[in-house]
Scaffold this active site. Structure first.
Site, short mmCIF file in Angstrom:
data_model
loop_
_atom_site.label_atom_id
_atom_site.label_comp_id
_atom_site.label_asym_id
_atom_site.label_seq_id
_atom_site.Cartn_x
_atom_site.Cartn_y
_atom_site.Cartn_z
N ASP A 13 52.08 79.48 62.43
CA ASP A 13 50.89 79.64 63.28
C ASP A 13 50.99 80.85 64.19
O ASP A 13 50.50 80.84 65.31
CB ASP A 13 50.63 78.37 64.10
CG ASP A 13 50.56 77.15 63.22
OD1 ASP A 13 49.99 77.26 62.13
OD2 ASP A 13 51.11 76.10 63.61
N HIS A 43 46.19 78.51 57.44
CA HIS A 43 45.96 79.88 57.92
C HIS A 43 44.53 79.98 58.41
O HIS A 43 43.60 79.60 57.70
CB HIS A 43 46.17 80.90 56.80
CG HIS A 43 47.56 80.92 56.26
ND1 HIS A 43 48.55 81.67 56.83
CD2 HIS A 43 48.12 80.28 55.22
CE1 HIS A 43 49.67 81.49 56.14
NE2 HIS A 43 49.44 80.64 55.17
#
Ligand code: GTP
Ligand code: IMP
Ligand code: MG
Length: 339
Positions: A13, A43
């Site tokens: 992340d 994503h």
């Protein structure tokens, strides 16, 4: 000809989605290949005012002339992939997708085992996407491969062959890693890690590219750190502190609240070393400093520049991409100046 690999610098992340879409839109590679563990990834891509949360499709899909590939090392959940085909219909993702016949397949059973396992779900805090049990079955050599699944027949392509031929023909190849360095089964904070190594060498192997063919390794860091799931986090701050700084985050796959901490230089140095990083992309700089949407390095404050230059000096790796917002345009690209 350039073969680049993009990797996560910390616990995932880091904003890889944004960096990948920026780089693929700017550089227009011929092939964009997904490496990494599998659909445990989430994503985030923001493009033309729309937001996408991707788990298997390469985030570079926005470059619509590129072939999209999933390398042999990546676990595939066909339901996740087919849903993304629907969600991304206007980008012709389905028509451009190639799946290696050697990808292993996540089944309902893998997801159930992941979610019901006290060890995985509670102690490790897994994503519940079935990746751990699937990689375990892969090691036991009992799992089905993509070549055994009739629904995937139209997409089956020897990804390694295509990618190597493209490199030999002087084309550009972009390999997308997933997760992050500190989640590596080998180098991360074991046992609080994912089910595979997550460094550049493994991402190259995932798509079947040898180390001599790789030109650039772009290591992505956020200006602060986040972690979902359990495990040590040396620079963690309290929830109150994160809130007061406006740094709250929630996971794309699980919706879990992320733990937040300060940038960790020791982790960054190790991550750059083991990944063999040639460039650093630094994201969410605007969330730590007042520089939202700035596109010019000279407009950054002295404090922001000092933060960036310190990372560069300590790691010995140039910070070539600075992200100042979620949109592609919110990017300072210093590659011409620094490389
Ligand atoms: P990976 O899991 O590493 O692929 O990263 P990610 O793309 O999944 O990151 P994540 O889902 O955590 O996304 C981060 C969020 O921040 C998304 O909503 C992005 O659009 C956004 N984002 C990415 N870069 C920046 C940035 O530089 N500034 C700001 N303000 N937001 C960003
Ligand atoms: P698993 O990969 O689902 O087995 O989860 C193992 C650990 O890795 C857990 O702490 C997850 O939260 C973490 N993890 C796996 N994939 C990601 C990711 O893409 N981003 C952030 N954390 C992840
Ligand atoms: Mg993510």
């Amino acid at each position: 000809m350039t073969c680049s690999i993009l990797v996560g610098g910390a616990w995932g992340d880091e904003g890889k989605g944004k960096c990948i879409t920026y780089l693929c839109d700017a550089d227009k590679p011929d092939i964009i290949a997904r490496a990494g563990v599998g659909p445990n990834a989430g994503h985030s891509v923001e493009f033309n005012g729309e937001k996408y949360g991707l788990r298997l499709t390469p985030s570079g899909f926005v470059h619509t002339d590129a072939k999209l590939m999933i390398g042999a090392g990546v676990l595939v959940n066909p339901d996740v992939l087919f849903k993304e085909f629907e969600d991304l219909k206007k980008y012709n993702v389905k028509e451009r997708m190639c799946v290696d016949p050697r990808c292993a397949i996540i089944s309902e059973d893998h997801m159930n085992r992941d979610k019901s396992s006290e060890h995985l779900a509670k102690k490790i805090g897994s994503t519940g996407s079935g990746c751990g049990p699937a990689n375990s079955d892969r090691v036991m050599r009992t799992i089905d491969l993509a070549r055994d699944i009739p629904e995937l027949e139209d997409y089956i392509t020897d990804v390694s062959l295509e990618v190597n031929e493209a490199i030999d023909n002087g084309e550009d190849v972009f390999i997308e890693g997933s997760q992050g360095f500190a989640l590596s089964l080998y180098y991360g904070s074991y046992p609080f890690v994912t089910s595979k190594d997550t460094t550049a060498s493994t991402f190259a192997a995932d798509v079947g590219v040898g180390p001599t063919k790789v030109d650039e390794v772009i290591d992505v860091f956020k200006a602060y750190i986040s972690r979902v799931g359990e495990g040590p986090f040396p620079t963690e701050m309290t929830q109150e502190e994160a809130e007061s700084k406006g740094l709250e985050e929630y996971g794309v796959v699980t919706g879990r609240r992320r733990r937040i901490g300060y940038f960790d230089m020791e982790l960054a140095k190790e991550s750059c070393r083991i990944n063999g990083a040639t460039q650093i992309a630094l994201t969410c700089v605007d969330r730590l400093f007042d520089c939202a949407r700035v596109q010019n390095y000279d407009e950054l404050s002295a404090e922001t520049k000092a933060f960036i230059e310190d990372i560069q000096t300590e790691t010995g790796v140039p910070v070539t991409i600075i992200s100042t917002g979620p949109d592609l345009k919110d990017t300072i690209d210093l590659r011409k100046e620094l490389l």
